[in-house]
Design a protein around this motif. Structure first.
Motif, PDB file in Angstrom:
ATOM      1  N   ILE A 252     -17.141 -33.119  12.982  1.00 34.59           N
ATOM      2  CA  ILE A 252     -15.987 -32.714  12.181  1.00 34.59           C
ATOM      3  C   ILE A 252     -16.224 -31.339  11.575  1.00 34.59           C
ATOM      4  CG2 ILE A 252     -15.401 -35.106  11.630  1.00 34.59           C
ATOM      5  CD1 ILE A 252     -16.623 -34.645   8.854  1.00 34.59           C
ATOM      6  N   PHE A 253     -15.153 -30.704  11.136  1.00 29.73           N
ATOM      7  CA  PHE A 253     -15.278 -29.488  10.346  1.00 29.73           C
ATOM      8  C   PHE A 253     -15.662 -29.882   8.920  1.00 29.73           C
ATOM      9  CE2 PHE A 253     -12.191 -28.027  13.592  1.00 29.73           C
ATOM     10  CZ  PHE A 253     -12.864 -26.902  14.040  1.00 29.73           C
ATOM     11  N   LYS A 254     -16.547 -29.144   8.338  1.00 31.37           N
ATOM     12  CA  LYS A 254     -16.945 -29.427   6.950  1.00 31.37           C
ATOM     13  C   LYS A 254     -15.803 -29.044   6.024  1.00 31.37           C
ATOM     14  CE  LYS A 254     -20.486 -28.436   3.479  1.00 31.37           C
ATOM     15  NZ  LYS A 254     -20.597 -29.849   3.115  1.00 31.37           N
ATOM     16  N   GLU A 255     -15.359 -29.998   5.212  1.00 36.36           N
ATOM     17  CA  GLU A 255     -14.275 -29.705   4.285  1.00 36.36           C
ATOM     18  C   GLU A 255     -14.786 -28.871   3.109  1.00 36.36           C
ATOM     19  OE1 GLU A 255     -16.011 -33.744   3.344  1.00 36.36           O
ATOM     20  OE2 GLU A 255     -14.974 -32.935   5.114  1.00 36.36           O
ATOM     21  N   LYS A 256     -13.899 -28.037   2.577  1.00 35.22           N
ATOM     22  CA  LYS A 256     -14.248 -27.248   1.391  1.00 35.22           C
ATOM     23  C   LYS A 256     -14.540 -28.175   0.218  1.00 35.22           C
ATOM     24  CE  LYS A 256     -11.323 -23.372   2.823  1.00 35.22           C
ATOM     25  NZ  LYS A 256     -10.096 -22.593   2.500  1.00 35.22           N
ATOM     26  N   LYS A 257     -13.685 -29.185   0.070  1.00 34.80           N
ATOM     27  CA  LYS A 257     -13.874 -30.221  -0.942  1.00 34.80           C
ATOM     28  C   LYS A 257     -13.082 -31.446  -0.528  1.00 34.80           C
ATOM     29  CE  LYS A 257     -13.286 -31.353  -5.850  1.00 34.80           C
ATOM     30  NZ  LYS A 257     -12.757 -30.906  -7.165  1.00 34.80           N
ATOM     31  N   LEU A 258     -13.740 -32.593  -0.500  1.00 36.29           N
ATOM     32  CA  LEU A 258     -13.042 -33.828  -0.178  1.00 36.29           C
ATOM     33  C   LEU A 258     -12.233 -34.263  -1.395  1.00 36.29           C
ATOM     34  CD1 LEU A 258     -12.449 -36.286   1.583  1.00 36.29           C
ATOM     35  CD2 LEU A 258     -14.558 -37.317   0.744  1.00 36.29           C
ATOM     36  N   VAL A 259     -10.909 -34.262  -1.236  1.00 34.91           N
ATOM     37  CA  VAL A 259     -10.017 -34.604  -2.343  1.00 34.91           C
ATOM     38  C   VAL A 259      -9.401 -35.987  -2.151  1.00 34.91           C
ATOM     39  CG1 VAL A 259      -7.909 -33.927  -3.582  1.00 34.91           C
ATOM     40  CG2 VAL A 259      -9.519 -32.173  -2.799  1.00 34.91           C
ATOM     41  N   ASP A 260      -8.907 -36.269  -0.931  1.00 36.82           N
ATOM     42  CA  ASP A 260      -8.178 -37.521  -0.706  1.00 36.82           C
ATOM     43  C   ASP A 260      -8.127 -37.802   0.790  1.00 36.82           C
ATOM     44  OD1 ASP A 260      -6.348 -39.663  -0.726  1.00 36.82           O
ATOM     45  OD2 ASP A 260      -4.635 -38.299  -0.747  1.00 36.82           O
ATOM     46  N   ARG A 261      -8.590 -38.973   1.210  1.00 38.13           N
ATOM     47  CA  ARG A 261      -8.628 -39.309   2.635  1.00 38.13           C
ATOM     48  C   ARG A 261      -7.292 -39.831   3.168  1.00 38.13           C
ATOM     49  NH1 ARG A 261     -13.875 -39.176   4.267  1.00 38.13           N
ATOM     50  NH2 ARG A 261     -15.500 -39.629   2.726  1.00 38.13           N
ATOM     51  N   THR A 262      -6.309 -40.013   2.314  1.00 35.07           N
ATOM     52  CA  THR A 262      -5.027 -40.567   2.754  1.00 35.07           C
ATOM     53  C   THR A 262      -4.408 -39.704   3.847  1.00 35.07           C
ATOM     54  OG1 THR A 262      -4.657 -41.354   0.501  1.00 35.07           O
ATOM     55  CG2 THR A 262      -2.768 -41.374   1.991  1.00 35.07           C
ATOM     56  N   GLY A 263      -4.032 -40.330   4.951  1.00 35.25           N
ATOM     57  CA  GLY A 263      -3.348 -39.619   6.027  1.00 35.25           C
ATOM     58  C   GLY A 263      -4.258 -38.943   7.026  1.00 35.25           C
ATOM     59  N   ALA A 264      -5.574 -39.076   6.872  1.00 32.56           N
ATOM     60  CA  ALA A 264      -6.494 -38.400   7.792  1.00 32.56           C
ATOM     61  C   ALA A 264      -6.293 -38.862   9.232  1.00 32.56           C
ATOM     62  CB  ALA A 264      -7.932 -38.635   7.348  1.00 32.56           C
ATOM     63  N   GLY A 265      -6.086 -40.178   9.403  1.00 33.39           N
ATOM     64  CA  GLY A 265      -5.888 -40.706  10.753  1.00 33.39           C
ATOM     65  C   GLY A 265      -4.604 -40.209  11.393  1.00 33.39           C
ATOM     66  N   ASP A 266      -3.517 -40.202  10.629  1.00 31.98           N
ATOM     67  CA  ASP A 266      -2.249 -39.690  11.148  1.00 31.98           C
ATOM     68  C   ASP A 266      -2.365 -38.204  11.475  1.00 31.98           C
ATOM     69  OD1 ASP A 266      -1.012 -42.163  10.805  1.00 31.98           O
ATOM     70  OD2 ASP A 266      -0.400 -41.698   8.759  1.00 31.98           O
ATOM     71  N   ALA A 267      -3.081 -37.457  10.636  1.00 34.16           N
ATOM     72  CA  ALA A 267      -3.260 -36.022  10.867  1.00 34.16           C
ATOM     73  C   ALA A 267      -4.023 -35.782  12.159  1.00 34.16           C
ATOM     74  CB  ALA A 267      -3.998 -35.386   9.687  1.00 34.16           C
ATOM     75  N   PHE A 268      -5.032 -36.617  12.425  1.00 39.82           N
ATOM     76  CA  PHE A 268      -5.789 -36.458  13.665  1.00 39.82           C
ATOM     77  C   PHE A 268      -4.915 -36.804  14.877  1.00 39.82           C
ATOM     78  CE2 PHE A 268      -8.329 -37.663  17.227  1.00 39.82           C
ATOM     79  CZ  PHE A 268      -9.351 -36.734  17.236  1.00 39.82           C
ATOM     80  N   GLY A 269      -4.285 -37.976  14.846  1.00 39.45           N
ATOM     81  CA  GLY A 269      -3.496 -38.410  15.993  1.00 39.45           C
ATOM     82  C   GLY A 269      -2.368 -37.452  16.325  1.00 39.45           C
ATOM     83  N   ALA A 270      -1.600 -37.050  15.311  1.00 38.81           N
ATOM     84  CA  ALA A 270      -0.493 -36.125  15.542  1.00 38.81           C
ATOM     85  C   ALA A 270      -1.012 -34.751  15.954  1.00 38.81           C
ATOM     86  CB  ALA A 270       0.371 -36.015  14.290  1.00 38.81           C
ATOM     87  N   GLY A 271      -2.130 -34.324  15.354  1.00 41.29           N
ATOM     88  CA  GLY A 271      -2.711 -33.040  15.723  1.00 41.29           C
ATOM     89  C   GLY A 271      -3.153 -33.023  17.171  1.00 41.29           C
TER      90      GLY A 271
END
Length: 342
Positions: A252-271
């Protein structure tokens, strides 16, 4: 005709950040639990309202990537439903196919936030009354569909796939845990008509009946069930993708700061689907997809997921085409490729 139609749920989400005591609790997956005294009033530090739900989240990614997009879901005739429609319209998503239920409120989630993790109090509302009767199938014809059917709407899967097959629509499918637990047989039967299947490791094991530690066996079985592309996500462990000939493994890309994991799966699939669409992949050529197209889709999907978890909410961080292509941090991602027959 639209480029892509996202079909599933749309919700109103409320995020509460509060200093709620956390204690060890072995009966939960995290081993922790909140303690909230019954009968007392608790103060919150911050609150944030946005939209969510599988089809809403995916449609925002598609629209920001520049594709003609429609969202198909069901909301109530209430303030929350109007806000879902308003927010999607601002993203230039076609909301004319979103059905309304005058008797049941819009799906709603309260998310209790702490240190990048969250506990979700979810109400399915109108999403559970979403049926084939709510669809205008003729207006849903497009190059791609993105299906992620929540709750009782999972009954729509097979009729939708019949229509997609007859009308030469490529289908991306992200089955929910509910769907796999209650209609596993439908999911397995559907795979012959799926162009892109995305699941997490637990879901892949549930579909195949093979422990994820036998990863290659999991992919061999799934590749026999579907002619399409498979992606199995492992959270911070990255993703494994198969196109039937090669296995692609990425971190994965290293996030600047992990704020909220909500929607990560949808973001991956749609992306990922947006990446395939950008490279001209469609139903007619899905079996001839090139390795460089898979690599591009993995990179866009991973970048989109990373950007989303750096923000509160499932759609706020979704990348535009420009923000993805201009960001130096997302230009390279090590991806290991191996032959599936080895």
């Amino acid at each position: 005709m639209k480029d892509v139609v996202a079909i599933g749920s749309a919700t109103r989400d409320a995020f509460y950040s509060a200093s709620i005591k956390v204690i060890p609790w072995p009966n939960t997956p995290s081993g922790k639990a909140y303690v909230m005294p019954l009968g007392e009033k608790l103060e919150v530090d911050d609150i944030f309202f946005t939209i969510g739900g599988n089809s809403a989240n995916a449609s925002v990614t598609f629209a920001r990537q520049g594709f003609k997009t429609a969202c198909v879901a069901k909301v109530g005739c209430d303030v929350s439903g109007e806000e879902v429609r308003r927010r999607l319209a601002l993203e230039k998503v076609d909301v004319s196919l979103i059905a309304r239920n005058p008797d049941v409120p819009t799906a709603y989630s309260v998310l209790l936030m702490r240190g990048g993790e969250r506990t979700i109090l979810g109400y399915h509302g109108s999403s559970d009354s979403f049926t084939m009767k709510d669809l205008d199938l003729k207006r849903m014809k497009s190059k791609w569909w993105y299906l992620s059917l929540a709750g009782e709407s999972d009954r729509m899967l097979m009729p939708l796939l019949n229509f997609a097959r007859k009308n030469k629509i490529a289908v991306a499918f992200n089955p929910s845990g509910h769907h796999l637990r209650h209609r596993k047989g439908d999911v397995i039967r559907s795979l012959k008509d799926i162009s892109f299947l995305v699941m997490n490791e637990e879901e892949a094991s549930l579909v195949t009946g093979i422990p994820w530690r036998k990863e290659r066996e999991v992919f061999r079985k799934l590749d026999k069930l579907t002619p399409g592309i498979l992606a199995v996500t492992g959270g911070r462990g990255g993703v494994t993708v198969s196109d039937g000939k090669f296995v692609y493994k990425s971190g994965i890309f290293k996030e600047k700061k992990l704020v909220d994991r909500t929607g990560a799966g949808d973001a991956f699939g749609a992306g990922f689907v947006a990446g395939l669409m950008r490279k001209g992949v469609k139903l007619g050529n899905i079996g001839k997809v090139k390795p460089e197209h898979i690599r591009y889709a993995i990179r866009l999907a991973t970048a989109n997921s990373t950007s989303v978890v750096e923000n509160v909410g499932a759609t706020e961080g979704a990348l535009t085409r420009h923000s993805f292509e201009s960001a130096g941090r997302f230009r390279t991602l090590p991806i290991n490729v191996e032959s599936l027959t080895r």
